[in-house]
Design a protein around this motif. Structure first.
Motif, mmCIF file in Angstrom:
data_model
loop_
_atom_site.group_PDB
_atom_site.id
_atom_site.type_symbol
_atom_site.label_atom_id
_atom_site.label_comp_id
_atom_site.label_asym_id
_atom_site.label_seq_id
_atom_site.Cartn_x
_atom_site.Cartn_y
_atom_site.Cartn_z
ATOM 1 N N CYS A 22 0.768 -1.171 0.028
ATOM 2 C CA CYS A 22 0.047 0.053 -0.114
ATOM 3 C C CYS A 22 0.842 1.142 -0.144
ATOM 4 O O CYS A 22 2.112 1.350 0.665
ATOM 5 C CB CYS A 22 -0.888 -0.083 1.243
ATOM 6 S SG CYS A 22 -2.095 -1.201 1.138
ATOM 7 N N ASN A 23 0.610 2.444 -0.430
ATOM 8 C CA ASN A 23 1.140 3.391 -0.459
ATOM 9 C C ASN A 23 0.922 4.051 0.757
ATOM 10 O O ASN A 23 -0.120 3.717 1.590
ATOM 11 C CB ASN A 23 0.705 4.516 -1.903
ATOM 12 C CG ASN A 23 -0.618 4.925 -1.969
ATOM 13 O OD1 ASN A 23 -1.167 5.271 -0.625
ATOM 14 N ND2 ASN A 23 -1.206 4.955 -2.901
ATOM 15 N N MET A 25 -0.760 6.867 1.402
ATOM 16 C CA MET A 25 -2.099 7.253 1.756
ATOM 17 C C MET A 25 -3.223 6.301 2.079
ATOM 18 O O MET A 25 -3.690 6.444 2.974
ATOM 19 C CB MET A 25 -2.421 8.103 0.463
ATOM 20 C CG MET A 25 -3.947 8.535 0.413
ATOM 21 S SD MET A 25 -4.132 9.792 1.950
ATOM 22 C CE MET A 25 -4.091 11.464 0.932
ATOM 23 N N GLN A 26 -2.997 5.017 1.576
ATOM 24 C CA GLN A 26 -3.809 3.855 1.890
ATOM 25 C C GLN A 26 -3.391 3.314 3.163
ATOM 26 O O GLN A 26 -4.371 3.164 3.821
ATOM 27 C CB GLN A 26 -3.401 2.803 0.746
ATOM 28 C CG GLN A 26 -3.917 3.094 -0.777
ATOM 29 C CD GLN A 26 -3.489 1.913 -1.644
ATOM 30 O OE1 GLN A 26 -2.126 1.733 -1.731
ATOM 31 N NE2 GLN A 26 -4.208 1.702 -2.611
ATOM 32 N N GLU A 27 -2.233 3.438 3.518
ATOM 33 C CA GLU A 27 -1.876 2.869 4.951
ATOM 34 C C GLU A 27 -2.575 4.028 5.918
ATOM 35 O O GLU A 27 -3.284 3.557 7.001
ATOM 36 C CB GLU A 27 -0.351 2.678 5.369
ATOM 37 C CG GLU A 27 0.345 1.528 4.281
ATOM 38 C CD GLU A 27 1.655 1.317 4.742
ATOM 39 O OE1 GLU A 27 2.035 1.893 5.831
ATOM 40 O OE2 GLU A 27 2.184 0.554 4.309
ATOM 41 N N LEU A 29 -5.286 5.940 5.497
ATOM 42 C CA LEU A 29 -6.797 5.720 5.461
ATOM 43 C C LEU A 29 -7.228 4.240 6.269
ATOM 44 O O LEU A 29 -8.211 4.306 6.849
ATOM 45 C CB LEU A 29 -7.274 5.540 3.962
ATOM 46 C CG LEU A 29 -7.189 7.012 3.429
ATOM 47 C CD1 LEU A 29 -7.619 6.848 2.051
ATOM 48 C CD2 LEU A 29 -8.128 7.977 4.044
ATOM 49 N N ILE A 30 -6.303 3.319 6.175
ATOM 50 C CA ILE A 30 -6.540 1.946 6.863
ATOM 51 C C ILE A 30 -6.486 2.021 8.302
ATOM 52 O O ILE A 30 -7.236 1.818 9.123
ATOM 53 C CB ILE A 30 -5.924 0.894 6.342
ATOM 54 C CG1 ILE A 30 -6.010 0.362 4.809
ATOM 55 C CG2 ILE A 30 -5.817 -0.340 7.233
ATOM 56 C CD1 ILE A 30 -4.928 -0.335 4.221
ATOM 57 N N SER A 33 -9.540 4.089 9.574
ATOM 58 C CA SER A 33 -10.802 3.293 9.332
ATOM 59 C C SER A 33 -10.720 2.115 10.766
ATOM 60 O O SER A 33 -11.985 1.775 10.951
ATOM 61 C CB SER A 33 -11.130 2.822 8.226
ATOM 62 O OG SER A 33 -9.978 1.775 7.790
ATOM 63 N N TYR A 40 -13.718 7.555 7.139
ATOM 64 C CA TYR A 40 -13.492 7.066 5.812
ATOM 65 C C TYR A 40 -14.309 5.556 5.617
ATOM 66 O O TYR A 40 -13.398 4.782 5.018
ATOM 67 C CB TYR A 40 -12.111 6.808 5.590
ATOM 68 C CG TYR A 40 -11.068 8.018 5.863
ATOM 69 C CD1 TYR A 40 -11.251 9.158 4.613
ATOM 70 C CD2 TYR A 40 -10.527 8.580 6.923
ATOM 71 C CE1 TYR A 40 -10.776 10.211 4.623
ATOM 72 C CE2 TYR A 40 -9.906 9.563 6.866
ATOM 73 C CZ TYR A 40 -9.986 10.526 6.055
ATOM 74 O OH TYR A 40 -9.584 12.002 6.004
ATOM 75 N N THR A 73 -10.122 -7.418 -4.359
ATOM 76 C CA THR A 73 -9.096 -6.838 -3.711
ATOM 77 C C THR A 73 -9.389 -6.901 -2.199
ATOM 78 O O THR A 73 -10.254 -6.578 -1.652
ATOM 79 C CB THR A 73 -8.810 -5.336 -4.327
ATOM 80 O OG1 THR A 73 -8.568 -5.145 -5.599
ATOM 81 C CG2 THR A 73 -7.663 -4.704 -3.474
ATOM 82 N N THR A 75 -7.000 -6.200 1.581
ATOM 83 C CA THR A 75 -5.783 -5.401 2.030
ATOM 84 C C THR A 75 -5.615 -6.512 3.217
ATOM 85 O O THR A 75 -6.412 -6.633 4.200
ATOM 86 C CB THR A 75 -6.290 -4.011 2.453
ATOM 87 O OG1 THR A 75 -6.654 -3.319 1.483
ATOM 88 C CG2 THR A 75 -4.873 -3.310 3.139
ATOM 89 N N TRP A 82 3.385 -2.773 8.157
ATOM 90 C CA TRP A 82 3.090 -2.418 6.684
ATOM 91 C C TRP A 82 1.801 -3.444 6.130
ATOM 92 O O TRP A 82 1.694 -4.519 6.697
ATOM 93 C CB TRP A 82 4.002 -2.524 5.625
ATOM 94 C CG TRP A 82 4.948 -3.670 5.623
ATOM 95 C CD1 TRP A 82 5.706 -4.224 6.421
ATOM 96 C CD2 TRP A 82 4.902 -4.456 4.555
ATOM 97 N NE1 TRP A 82 6.241 -5.318 6.005
ATOM 98 C CE2 TRP A 82 5.820 -5.613 4.718
ATOM 99 C CE3 TRP A 82 3.897 -4.504 3.431
ATOM 100 C CZ2 TRP A 82 5.899 -6.803 4.096
ATOM 101 C CZ3 TRP A 82 4.285 -5.850 2.386
ATOM 102 C CH2 TRP A 82 5.310 -6.966 2.691
#
Length: 84
Positions: A22-23, A25-27, A29-30, A33, A40, A73, A75, A82
């Motif tokens: 994940c980039n 930003m994705q990390e 947001l995860i 959340s 989010y 997909t 995650t 990570w």
């Protein structure tokens, strides 16, 4: 990496098309959340007129998931730091 994913999801390696980190930003947001704040997270609830419509809807969703990789997909957190 794939061994950790298959162990985490309890699936065969053949079902995994790829694994990508994940980039940042994705990390972020995860992390937000999963903090329990509800940030989010988007949920849309709908109702269908009849059971016949529900069966058609389920079939359409299954067909879309088969042809659209993004809908399949997941995650997965492989280490304490990570996600992939």
């Amino acid at each position: 990496m794939y061994e950790r994913i298959t162990a985490s999801l309890h699936i065969d390696r053949a079902k995994i098309q790829g694994g990508y980190p994940c980039n940042p930003m994705q990390e972020a947001l995860i992390s937000l959340s999963t903090a329990g704040s509800g940030a989010y997270i988007k949920q849309i609830v709908s109702s269908l007129a009849s059971e016949k419509d529900m069966n058609r809807f389920r079939s359409a969703i299954k067909d879309m998931a088969k042809t659209t990789a993004l809908l399949r997909t997941w995650t997965v957190q492989c280490d304490s730091v990570w996600f992939i």
